[in-house]
Structure formats: C-alpha cells, structure tokens
Design an enzyme around this catalytic site. Structure first.
Site, short mmCIF file in Angstrom:
data_model
loop_
_atom_site.label_atom_id
_atom_site.label_comp_id
_atom_site.label_asym_id
_atom_site.label_seq_id
_atom_site.Cartn_x
_atom_site.Cartn_y
_atom_site.Cartn_z
N LYS A 156 -15.09 -8.07 23.56
CA LYS A 156 -15.77 -8.92 22.77
C LYS A 156 -16.76 -8.84 23.79
CE LYS A 156 -17.34 -12.16 19.56
NZ LYS A 156 -16.78 -13.40 19.60
N ALA A 199 -19.71 -15.83 13.70
CA ALA A 199 -19.64 -17.25 14.54
C ALA A 199 -20.85 -18.48 13.79
CB ALA A 199 -21.06 -17.60 15.35
#
Lengths: 382, 256
Positions: B97, B184
């Site tokens: 990531k 997020a």
C-alpha cells in the site's frame, strides 16, 4: 519569491516576548462564557483567542470538561497507544551558566563525559529492555560532543534503534542537516522561556545566553529536514500561562512554514537540582500542569505531548488518559547511568523510578498499548 | 455475486482492515478476525518487518491474511521506494500500500510523489495499491503506470466524516478499470455501505474500528454493512427518481 518572516519577528509583533503583566491582566478578564465557547470551538484547531480562554484562570472551573474533550480528541487521533522512549546522557560538562540547571558550569560537581563506545554500552542496555526510540542528551560540551561525534554515534545506533533524537546544545542549520543525513530524525530544543527579560536573568553567560539565537533554533532544525521538532518551556521560570501562549505561537509558526515536520510539546517542570534555590521560581502545581496540557491538546489535535520521568508515577499514570502520547521510562539522567553504578550528578532527580517493563505493564492495565517502535531508520538514506 | 479481484488474487471479503490505534494487539487480532477481512495493512514504521516476533506482526496470522505493508510517513517517492524495497527483501511480500504523506498532521497523500513512486515500484514487480486524494485524473495516471488498484480517500484520514469527496469518487468509480478501494475517513458502517453502494469495489477501515469503545463489535458491524451493501447491489436497486408528479401540466389538454 516571498521572503519568510522569522519567528523572532512574529513574537515581537504579537508582543509575547515582553510586558507579560499586561498579557496576564487580559487573561484575568476572560469570562466563563469565553471558556465554554473555546472548549468546543473547532476541536483540535488553534487560535490565540481560543488558547487564551483555555489557559485563563476562569478555565479552572472547566477542567473536567476540557479533560473529556482532550481525551476524546487524543483517542481519535492517536488511539489508545503510548510511545515509549529512553534518554541517554552523554556529557555533563557545560560552558553555560543557567541558574536552574544542575550542570551549570559554576557548580562544583563531579562531571562525566562518555566515549562513543561507552554510550553504545548504555544504549545496549536500553535496547535490551525493548526501546527502539532513543534520545541523546548532552550539555554544551562542544569540544567533546561534536557534530562529528553525534553523527558517528547515530550511524552506529541505527543498527538497533528505529528513531534517534537529540536534545543537546543548539547547532547551526548546516550542522543539523549533517546530523539528519547521519540518521538523526528528531531534535528537541527548549526555548526555556519566551520572556526576553526572564531569559536574560536565568542565562548568565555562555553561548546559550543569546535569546534571539535560541529563538531561531527550531526554524533551523526544520529547515535542515528534521521530522520531529520538540518544543518546550522550562516550567517555573516565568508565568506558565504566558509561556503557553509563546509555545503555541511557535508551534503554529513552524506548522505553517515547515509543513513536513511534526511538532511536539514537552512539559519539563522545574524540579530540585543541586545548588538551586527553589524559592525564586514560580513552581507549577499539578493542576497548572494539567490545564496547560489540556489547553494545548484542544488547540493542536495532532501534536505529540511528551512527558519525562521528572513526574511521579502516580501523576504520569493519570496524565496518560488526558492527551499524553509519548513517555520515557526507566530513565537515568546522568552520563553512564545505565551501565555504571557510580553516582555522577543527575541533571534532574527522577521521580518515576520504575523499570521500562513495569511502565509498559501499567499502560496495558490502563487499556493502552505501549508502542516501542513508531519510526524506521529506513526513512533516512545514509 | 462477483468476487473482489485485485491483481491475480480473489477475495471473499470487500473489507480491508488497518492495524493502527488499537488499545492492544490482542484486541486488534480479534477485530481482524471478526471483520472477515482477508487483507490487513500494517505500517512499516510501526513494525520491525524482518522480525517475526514483532509484537504486532505476531498477532497477525499470515496464513489467513494477506499482509499489506504500507509506507505511511514517507515524505517523498525516494523514501517510499526505499521502505518498500527493504520490506520486500525482508519478507518476500510484493503487495504494497503506497502512501506518500509528507504532511504529518492530516497525512494527505502527495500526488506527484505517489505517481513517481508507483511508476518505479510497478517496474520492479510490486503489486502497488496507492493511497490518493479523490482525484480522477491522478487515478487514471496511476492505472496507466500499472497499479493494481486506486485507493481514493473519502475524507481526511481518521476523521470519521464519511464520504466528503462524493462527486470526484463517482467519477473515479465510473472511469476506473482497476478496483477502487475507498480508504480513509469512513467513520460508520453506513459510510462503508455507502461506498460499496456507489460502486466502490472495496473499503479500508481502521480508526472507526480501532477507536470505538468496543472495536470487536464495530468490526462485525462493518462486516455486516459491507455485506449488506454488496447484497443490495446484487439485487439491483432501482435508480433514485425525483418526486413523482400527479398532474401533467404540459400534456393534460390531451383528451382523445
């Protein structure tokens, strides 16, 4: 290209470097309704007015509300985690004459300085305890603890530590840059006091006696690329309320102009040191300290709040839930303290004398995860 | 129902879990288990990746979960690439990531450096899942250099604000040829369901679970919400339409 204004200019413009009595009078006039508004106004964001309300005498009646809001913010931003670090003292030789410090050059004490090999021995001890975050501390011993010395040491320490920070005498921007390249990722440099006159009074001689130069330090640290900048005022020299205003302005300035570095606050409260007459200081009560911490948290949601072993076990355990994000543990504050049984003088008397493992266990019992590693040496290329 | 497919792997769960901010590694491990996730991300800054006895790594069963290391805290492409290489050398894990977050406060991703790092890492054989702002053009640029997904943010990380980037996310979902993982800012299970209903392929959740009073229960809630949204999508809901109008002001005169 727009020229950056230095913090020295800002503090003058804001009038925070002098005439604190006038500031204090204004704080005394802050009303309860101002405090109530400030607690919930833009959570975690700073304004001078908001901070002033939160540190005002009127806010004393709102500490519980402030604590709850601060705890909520801290858990949201950091979770229930506390990072652990350990300091290693390198030298107690000093060319400065700071009236509050045990290492004051005028003090007749047994001094000590460690070779790189000796520091590594101390570091080994704390690495075995589990620490990956180390803070190198030294007084102003320029001939011995040179930039080159720290650079060499840092390159060695990288094998065992993921974060290396220094709390030593003030360096130049180029020297900080050199250390950054050698793997140092954080620097703590306290202004001690933002009041020009008080600063002059306590720093009698030596390179540190220059208030303006000291004020430039954090800008140099950030410009050199350091990731973490530790700010602090030595609590007890001047009115802590106005100190907090100065600290916050400093942090705000750094965050705006050096947006890639993270600012943290420390809360060094004056404690008894050798030959120090404590009567001349404005000692902070526990309540003062807590109010200051909460006010800063409510204004800076993401700033690290750091607590050393100057504070007692009881208080530290309580403060963990209120916004503190990083603590030291099992600290020795004299050079060679981890390996050497002899008693050279400590910089300050350690109040929380528990071993690191016990501190970690106490955190777990409180429902907090002790974090030993939150950085990696691989971020810096050597 | 279609399964989530990223690179050459297929996953039963569309929920990815982050491991930060938990009050203990045990709680984290239980939340991960209950969530039904198959992909768990850990910050390289937080773990000693070469050490199997690392407190956090030891709590994640690597036979059950794909360990997705992340470069959170990297200031630029150079740092992110260096961290990625060291991590792969130590673990053999190629999935990464990619996070290039120079701003230490909001941890917002740097688009220019992320693209630069992605290009290098893809060429070196990494399976790159880049964390980005909800920028449709950047998403296409990343896809062009060969990333396995794009991971646009719903709102600032850790903010629990839900989907604040809706207009841009819709475009990314519409245009993307690689899986879109909304990452997020998802603060509630309904936010995660919202993302899946919008057409996102998966979601990544951390703060909302880790900082809940009962993280394990919250992990289960997110699992159920993601599954519900997936099921609803499969059931093919009707489009939203504006309120029906009973009268016909323009054609009411027609009588024959």
């Amino acid at each position: 290209m727009i020229q950056r204004v230095s913090f020295s200019e800002i503090i003058k413009q804001k009038g925070l470097d002098r005439e604190w009595d006038i500031r204090r009078q204004k704080l005394d006039h802050i009303r309860p309704e101002d405090v109530e508004r400030a607690i919930y106004e833009r959570p975690g964001r700073y304004s001078t007015e908001k901070l002033a309300a939160l540190i005002s005498p009127a806010a004393r009646d709102y500490l519980e509300q402030m604590a709850q809001a601060a705890a909520e913010l801290t858990i949201q931003r950091f979770g229930k985690t506390i990072t652990l670090y350990a300091p290693v003292y390198i030298s107690s030789y000093c060319c400065n004459e700071c009236l509050y410090c045990g290492f004051n050059r005028g003090n007749k004490i047994q001094r000590c300085r460690l070779s790189i090999g000796e520091v590594l021995k101390d570091a080994d001890v704390i690495a075995k305890e589990g620490f990956r975050d180390i803070l190198l501390v030294s007084s102003e011993d320029r001939e011995f603890v040179t930039t080159d010395y720290i650079a060499k040491l840092s390159k060695k320490l990288r094998e065992k530590f993921s974060s290396i920070a220094i709390e030593i005498y003030q360096l130049s921007r180029d020297e900080y840059a050199e250390l950054f390249k050698a793997g140092v990722n954080g620097v703590t440099l306290y202004q001690e006091t933002y009041n020009r006159e008080v600063y002059r009074r306590y720093h009698r001689s030596g390179p540190k006696a220059d208030y303006e130069k000291r004020l430039r330090g954090p800008e140099d640290i950030a410009a050199a690329g350091m990731r973490e900048i530790g700010l602090g005022a030595l609590l007890g020299l001047g009115d802590w309320r106005i100190e907090t205003l100065g600290l916050a302005e400093h942090a705000d300035y750094l965050m705006k102009h050096f947006w890639k570095s993270r600012v943290s606050f420390s809360f060094p409260r004056l404690r008894p040191a050798q030959d120090m007459d404590s009567g001349q200081f404005q000692m902070l009560t526990d309540t003062d300290l807590v109010q200051m911490m909460l006010a800063l948290r409510l204004c800076f949601a993401d700033a690290g709040l750091v607590l050393s072993t100057r504070e007692s076990q009881q208080l530290r355990d309580r403060l963990v839930g209120l916004g503190i994000t990083k603590i030291s543990a099992g600290s020795k504050t004299n050079p060679g303290g981890y390996t050497d049984g002899t008693d050279t003088l400590e910089q300050f008397e350690v109040a929380d004398t528990r071993m690191a493992a016990d501190v970690a266990e106490a955190l777990r019992e409180k429902g907090y995860e002790p974090v030993w590693k939150d950085w990696d040496s691989a971020y810096t290329k050597i | 129902m279609d399964k989530l497919k990223i690179a050459n792997k297929t996953f039963e769960s569309r929920l990815l879990i982050g491991t930060g901010k938990f009050s203990s590694n045990q709680t984290m491990a239980r939340a991960v288990e209950v969530s039904g996730t198959q992909i768990v991300t850990v910050a390289l800054r937080r773990v000693d990746i070469a050490n199997e006895n690392d407190d956090m790594l030891a709590a994640i069963d690597r036979k059950k979960y794909l360990l997705l290391t992340n470069t959170s805290g990297a200031r630029d492409a150079e740092e992110a690439v260096r961290l990625a290489r060291l991590s792969r050398a130590a673990t053999g894990i190629e999935w990464l990531k990619l996070e290039v977050t120079p701003d230490p406060y909001y941890l917002l991703p740097d688009p220019a450096e992320t693209l630069k790092a992605a290009e290098i890492l893809v060429k070196e054989g990494f399976v790159v899942l880049p964390y980005i702002n909800a920028d449709p053009v950047l998403a296409k640029r990343l896809e062009d250099v060969g990333t396995a997904t794009v991971m646009p943010l719903a709102s600032p990380i850790g903010s629990n604000q839900g989907i604040q980037t809706r207009a841009s996310l819709e475009i990314i979902i519409e245009q993307s040829a690689v899986p879109v993982v909304v990452d997020a800012g998802l603060g509630l299970p309904s936010h995660a369901a919202d993302a899946i209903e919008m057409g996102a392929d998966a979601v990544l959740v951390n703060t909302a679970i880790a900082t809940a009073k009962d993280p394990v229960k919250m992990a289960q809630a997110f699992k159920l919400a993601v599954e519900a949204a997936e099921l609803a999508k499969d059931a093919q809901p009707r489009e939203k339409i504006k309120a029906a109008s009973a009268s016909s002001p323009l054609t009411g005169f027609l009588r024959d």
